[in-house]
Structures are given as C-alpha cells and as structure tokens.
Design a protein around this motif. Structure first.
Motif, PDB file in Angstrom:
ATOM      1  N   ILE A   1       0.742  -1.190   0.037  1.00  0.00           N
ATOM      2  CA  ILE A   1       0.126   0.009   0.133  1.00  0.00           C
ATOM      3  C   ILE A   1       0.910   1.297  -0.042  1.00  0.00           C
ATOM      4  O   ILE A   1       0.530   2.093  -0.787  1.00  0.00           O
ATOM      5  N   ILE A   2       1.955   1.285   0.943  1.00  0.00           N
ATOM      6  CA  ILE A   2       2.866   2.305   0.820  1.00  0.00           C
ATOM      7  C   ILE A   2       3.287   2.601  -0.619  1.00  0.00           C
ATOM      8  O   ILE A   2       3.581   3.786  -1.223  1.00  0.00           O
ATOM      9  N   ALA A   3       3.725   1.435  -1.248  1.00  0.00           N
ATOM     10  CA  ALA A   3       4.408   1.508  -2.569  1.00  0.00           C
ATOM     11  C   ALA A   3       3.340   2.263  -3.429  1.00  0.00           C
ATOM     12  O   ALA A   3       3.655   2.892  -4.343  1.00  0.00           O
ATOM     13  N   ALA A   4       2.134   1.764  -3.390  1.00  0.00           N
ATOM     14  CA  ALA A   4       1.057   2.494  -4.263  1.00  0.00           C
ATOM     15  C   ALA A   4       0.849   3.750  -4.171  1.00  0.00           C
ATOM     16  O   ALA A   4       0.766   4.510  -5.074  1.00  0.00           O
ATOM     17  N   VAL A   5       0.823   4.008  -2.976  1.00  0.00           N
ATOM     18  CA  VAL A   5       0.809   5.714  -2.626  1.00  0.00           C
ATOM     19  C   VAL A   5       1.808   6.507  -3.039  1.00  0.00           C
ATOM     20  O   VAL A   5       1.499   7.454  -3.634  1.00  0.00           O
ATOM     21  N   LEU A   6       2.955   5.903  -3.144  1.00  0.00           N
ATOM     22  CA  LEU A   6       4.025   6.752  -3.464  1.00  0.00           C
ATOM     23  C   LEU A   6       4.300   6.776  -4.995  1.00  0.00           C
ATOM     24  O   LEU A   6       4.657   7.705  -5.822  1.00  0.00           O
ATOM     25  N   ILE A   7       3.738   5.610  -5.879  1.00  0.00           N
ATOM     26  CA  ILE A   7       3.675   5.668  -7.038  1.00  0.00           C
ATOM     27  C   ILE A   7       2.582   6.920  -7.712  1.00  0.00           C
ATOM     28  O   ILE A   7       2.802   7.321  -8.622  1.00  0.00           O
ATOM     29  N   MET A   8       1.227   6.990  -7.054  1.00  0.00           N
ATOM     30  CA  MET A   8       0.524   7.872  -7.277  1.00  0.00           C
ATOM     31  C   MET A   8       0.939   9.353  -6.970  1.00  0.00           C
ATOM     32  O   MET A   8       0.525  10.111  -8.171  1.00  0.00           O
ATOM     33  N   LEU A   9       1.750   9.439  -6.285  1.00  0.00           N
ATOM     34  CA  LEU A   9       2.290  10.749  -5.744  1.00  0.00           C
ATOM     35  C   LEU A   9       3.239  11.090  -6.668  1.00  0.00           C
ATOM     36  O   LEU A   9       3.594  12.486  -6.858  1.00  0.00           O
ATOM     37  N   VAL A  10       4.295  10.289  -6.957  1.00  0.00           N
ATOM     38  CA  VAL A  10       5.646  10.612  -7.425  1.00  0.00           C
ATOM     39  C   VAL A  10       5.817  10.226  -8.848  1.00  0.00           C
ATOM     40  O   VAL A  10       6.320  11.105  -9.740  1.00  0.00           O
ATOM     41  N   VAL A  11       5.436   9.197  -9.386  1.00  0.00           N
ATOM     42  CA  VAL A  11       5.639   8.685 -10.535  1.00  0.00           C
ATOM     43  C   VAL A  11       4.877   9.385 -11.625  1.00  0.00           C
ATOM     44  O   VAL A  11       3.802   9.536 -11.854  1.00  0.00           O
ATOM     45  N   HIS A  12       5.683  10.046 -12.667  1.00  0.00           N
ATOM     46  CA  HIS A  12       5.315  10.524 -13.837  1.00  0.00           C
ATOM     47  C   HIS A  12       5.074   9.541 -15.036  1.00  0.00           C
ATOM     48  O   HIS A  12       6.276   8.904 -15.500  1.00  0.00           O
ATOM     49  N   GLU A  13       4.226   9.081 -15.782  1.00  0.00           N
ATOM     50  CA  GLU A  13       3.883   8.365 -16.506  1.00  0.00           C
ATOM     51  C   GLU A  13       4.476   8.904 -18.155  1.00  0.00           C
ATOM     52  O   GLU A  13       3.916  10.092 -18.494  1.00  0.00           O
ATOM     53  N   PRO A  14       5.498   8.609 -18.718  1.00  0.00           N
ATOM     54  CA  PRO A  14       6.015   9.123 -19.906  1.00  0.00           C
ATOM     55  C   PRO A  14       5.399   8.646 -20.877  1.00  0.00           C
ATOM     56  O   PRO A  14       4.509   7.525 -20.809  1.00  0.00           O
ATOM     57  N   GLU A  15       5.505   9.263 -22.067  1.00  0.00           N
ATOM     58  CA  GLU A  15       4.844   8.892 -23.312  1.00  0.00           C
ATOM     59  C   GLU A  15       5.531   7.565 -23.853  1.00  0.00           C
ATOM     60  O   GLU A  15       6.927   7.628 -23.581  1.00  0.00           O
ATOM     61  N   ARG A  16       4.969   6.529 -24.507  1.00  0.00           N
ATOM     62  CA  ARG A  16       5.759   5.319 -24.993  1.00  0.00           C
ATOM     63  C   ARG A  16       6.821   5.934 -25.939  1.00  0.00           C
ATOM     64  O   ARG A  16       6.523   6.607 -26.734  1.00  0.00           O
ATOM     65  N   GLY A  17       8.126   5.259 -25.593  1.00  0.00           N
ATOM     66  CA  GLY A  17       9.138   5.891 -26.445  1.00  0.00           C
ATOM     67  C   GLY A  17      10.007   7.051 -26.443  1.00  0.00           C
ATOM     68  O   GLY A  17      10.669   7.541 -26.997  1.00  0.00           O
ATOM     69  N   GLU A  18       9.222   8.051 -25.338  1.00  0.00           N
ATOM     70  CA  GLU A  18       9.758   9.224 -25.027  1.00  0.00           C
ATOM     71  C   GLU A  18      11.282   9.539 -24.983  1.00  0.00           C
ATOM     72  O   GLU A  18      11.888  10.384 -25.749  1.00  0.00           O
ATOM     73  N   SER A  19      12.158   8.705 -24.526  1.00  0.00           N
ATOM     74  CA  SER A  19      13.561   8.640 -24.327  1.00  0.00           C
ATOM     75  C   SER A  19      14.008   8.385 -25.480  1.00  0.00           C
ATOM     76  O   SER A  19      15.380   8.823 -25.668  1.00  0.00           O
ATOM     77  N   GLU A  20      13.593   7.537 -26.453  1.00  0.00           N
ATOM     78  CA  GLU A  20      14.321   7.368 -27.521  1.00  0.00           C
ATOM     79  C   GLU A  20      13.724   7.851 -28.856  1.00  0.00           C
ATOM     80  O   GLU A  20      14.081   7.884 -29.817  1.00  0.00           O
ATOM     81  N   GLY A  21      12.782   8.987 -28.713  1.00  0.00           N
ATOM     82  CA  GLY A  21      12.090   9.717 -29.816  1.00  0.00           C
ATOM     83  C   GLY A  21      11.273   8.773 -30.620  1.00  0.00           C
ATOM     84  O   GLY A  21      11.060   8.760 -31.808  1.00  0.00           O
TER      85      GLY A  21
END
Length: 384
Positions: free
Chosen positions: A101-121
């Motif tokens: 549950i702690i991990a789930a809360v941290l994911i919701m608050l901290v993790v930004h979902e990038p666009e697929r392939g964002e780092s590689e163009g």
C-alpha cells in the motif's frame, strides 16, 4: 500499475484469513496474487525504458531488479520470524500488504508516466493489435531465445527457493546434528539477499562496460552466469551431508552467478523490441517463464524425489538422498538456459539495429527496415 499493487496486497491479506478447511479457496486466492504481480512487473520495466536510455537504463534496471533476490531473501527471514513470533504462519502473509500500500501511494504521488518511446524519440509509432504484436515477437529471434534462457533461470530459481532450505535441513539431520528450521531459513535468506544484490549489480555493470566494445555482451554475460553456476550447484548437492559450511559457500557462489542475468534479460528485451510492443513482450516473457519455470519446477522436483525414494521410509537420510538426485536436474536446466543465451548473442545485434531503425524513422513496415527505405517521422507505424 497502482491498482495491481493494491489488488495484490488485498488478495494476499485476505488469503491469510482462509481456514484450513477451505484449501481450494486458498489456492484460488494465491493464484489471483499473480494478476496483481503481472500488472506491475510488466509495466514497470517499460516505464523505466521510456525514462532512460543506454547506460542509465541499465543502471536503473539493475536498481529495480535488486528487489527480486533481496526481497525474496528478506521474505525468508521476516516471514519465518513473524510466524514464530505470533505462533501462526498466516502472519507471514500479513506483513507485506502494508508495504504494498505504501508503494502504491508513492507511485500515485511521485511517478510521472512518460509517453511510450519518449526517451528514444519513438513516440510517433502507433500501437497495433495483440495478434500483430505476438507475430512480431515470434519472429524476433533475440526475444524468443532470451525467453527460453530466462525460463530456465526461473526453473532453477523456483526449485532452489522451495527445496534448498528443506534439502539443507535433511542434510544436517542426516549427519546426526540438530537441524533448526529458523536458523536454516535465516542463513538461506541472508545468502539470497547478499548473492542477489551482488549478482544483479555485477552482471549489470559488467554488461554495461563490455557492451561498449562487444554489442552482444549482455546475452554472453547471461550465458556465462548460468553455465558457470551449474558446477557450484552440483557440488553443493554432493557435499551437503558432509560439509555444511562449504555447502553454504557453494550455494552462495552459485546464486551470485545465477543472478547475473536478472537486469540484463530485461535490458535485452527493451532494446530489441519497439516501445509500443514492450509491455506485451514483458507479459509474454513473464507468463512463459512462470508457466514453464518456477510454477512447475518445485512440483516436478518433488515428484522426482518421491520416485527416487520409492517405498523407503521418510528418514532424514532417505529424504536427503532423494532430494539430492532431484536437485541434479537444476544443473542440466542451467546449462540449457546458458545455451539459449549463447544463441541469443548471434542475433541480438541485428535485432537491436532493426528496432532502432524503426524507432528513429517511424517506418511504415518491417520490410522498410530490411530494404533500407525510411519514411518521415510522424507517419503511421503498422509493423506487421
């Protein structure tokens, strides 16, 4: 991913309250745990891939995959002592849901979902149907061969995780010495934690350094780890009822070598598969490795051990000898997995180049890669 973690935590906690008279329901609940696991174990590596590239990605994957062996080892230790402290094994299942549950809360608050392939163009590549994804993966030699190799890793890991503590208890008891389950679980848990930490770190760093000169270094390091761990597993089985301390050392070295590949396998998958198909690739690889690997290896080992023991009474010595012969199976499977990774090294450079070309150019078809024709970035990608 957050929903999957919460679902996993809830099912794990709920299964700890099922009475022994409802064993069928308990098995069903434990099976549902896999649904929660699949939701984050397939998505998390692809998010890492969309955030990082090259050396940074290798390091971040290593950090992510420290969790598997280290968490497993800590589970042996904490689970055993939790069960002993409360006098009930179910309490071992009530420890981890809170952490989930702690991990789930941290994911919701901290993790930004990038666009697929964002780092590689590769953000212009559009998704395709599951059928086309599976056809693409079946034709990707590096993916198929690494999946075979990793399935062998899962087979060996699952067999050792389930039977190694029991085997060591029988080995100690067969020498006429007192065998303490808590102490054996503690030692095995510590070995798994430390060996996993070292193995994942060493494997990732060696692969990262060698890859600059040898493009097929990752599968070669994986092959080296699996093939070289086999003699240590064999010797551990041979000396277990003679030299307990030596056996623990052999198990430790074998596990370090076995863990060299955890992060590298995923790294290979991520750079030979285009971004829009990576989650499907992760799902297929995890399903295959569990289905033909750690899901069945403990049962198969038990069947072999029972057949070897036959009608002989269940004495510590008889139990040890039967498990000893069954454990030899892991040696063969480890070598088989190493062969799979060696075969991967023959194709990984070509498959990576093809994936990179598709990402860079946003190609319309896989034939365009083979023919060297490229279209402007932004065109629809419908690789079949």
């Amino acid at each position: 991913m957050t929903f999957g973690i919460v679902f996993w935590a809830g099912i794990t906690l709920a299964s700890s309250f099922i009475p022994s008279s409802m064993f069928g329901l308990f098995l069903a609940m434990r099976a549902l745990v896999g649904l929660g696991e699949a939701s984050y174990s397939t998505i998390a590596p692809t998010i890492i891939a969309d955030l990082f590239v090259k050396d940074q990605r290798t390091r971040m994957l290593a950090l992510f995959y420290f969790a598997i062996p280290v968490g497993s080892g800590m589970g042996y230790i904490a689970g055993t002592y939790f069960a002993q402290a409360f006098g009930n094994w179910q309490y071992a299942l009530r420890l981890t849901p809170g952490l989930g549950i702690i991990a789930a809360v941290l994911i919701m608050l901290v993790v930004h979902e990038p666009e697929r392939g964002e780092s590689e163009g590769g953000t212009k590549i559009e998704t395709t149907t599951v059928k086309l994804d599976l056809i693409y993966l079946a034709r990707n030699k590096s993916f198929v061969l690494t999946t075979i190799g990793f399935t062998c890793v899962a087979f060996v890991t699952g067999a050792l995780a389930f039977w190694a503590p029991v085997f060591m208890l029988d080995a100690i008891a067969s020498q006429g010495k007192p065998a303490d389950k808590g102490q054996v679980s503690l030692i095995f848990g510590l070995i798994t934690c430390i060996a996993g930490f070292l193995g994942v770190g060493i494997g990732s760093e060696v692969g990262r350094r060698l890859k600059k000169k040898y493009p097929n270094a990752d599968p070669l390091v994986c092959a080296f780890g699996l093939i070289s761990c086999s003699p240590f597993l064999f010797l551990a089985a041979v000396f277990a009822n003679k030299q307990t301390e030596l056996t623990w050392v052999l198990i430790f070295v074998g596990e370090v070598l076995l863990c060299l590949n955890w992060a590298l396998v995923t790294d290979v998958l991520l750079y030979v598969v285009i971004p829009t198909r990576r989650s499907t690739a992760e799902a297929v690889q995890i399903l295959t490795s569990h289905l033909f690997g750690d899901a069945g290896s403990p049962y198969l080992m038990g069947v072999v051990a029972d057949q070897v023991r036959g009608v002989r009474p269940k004495t510590p010595n008889n139990e040890f000898q039967s498990l000893q012969k069954a454990l030899y199976m892991t040696v063969f499977v480890a070598v088989l997995g190493g062969a799979g990774f060696l075969a991967t090294s023959l194709y990984v450079k070509e498959d990576r180049a093809r994936a990179d070309s598709i990402i860079r150019a946003g190609l319309e078809s896989e034939e365009d890669v083979q023919d060297g024709r490229s279209h402007a970035t932004g065109q629809r990608s419908a690789i079949a």
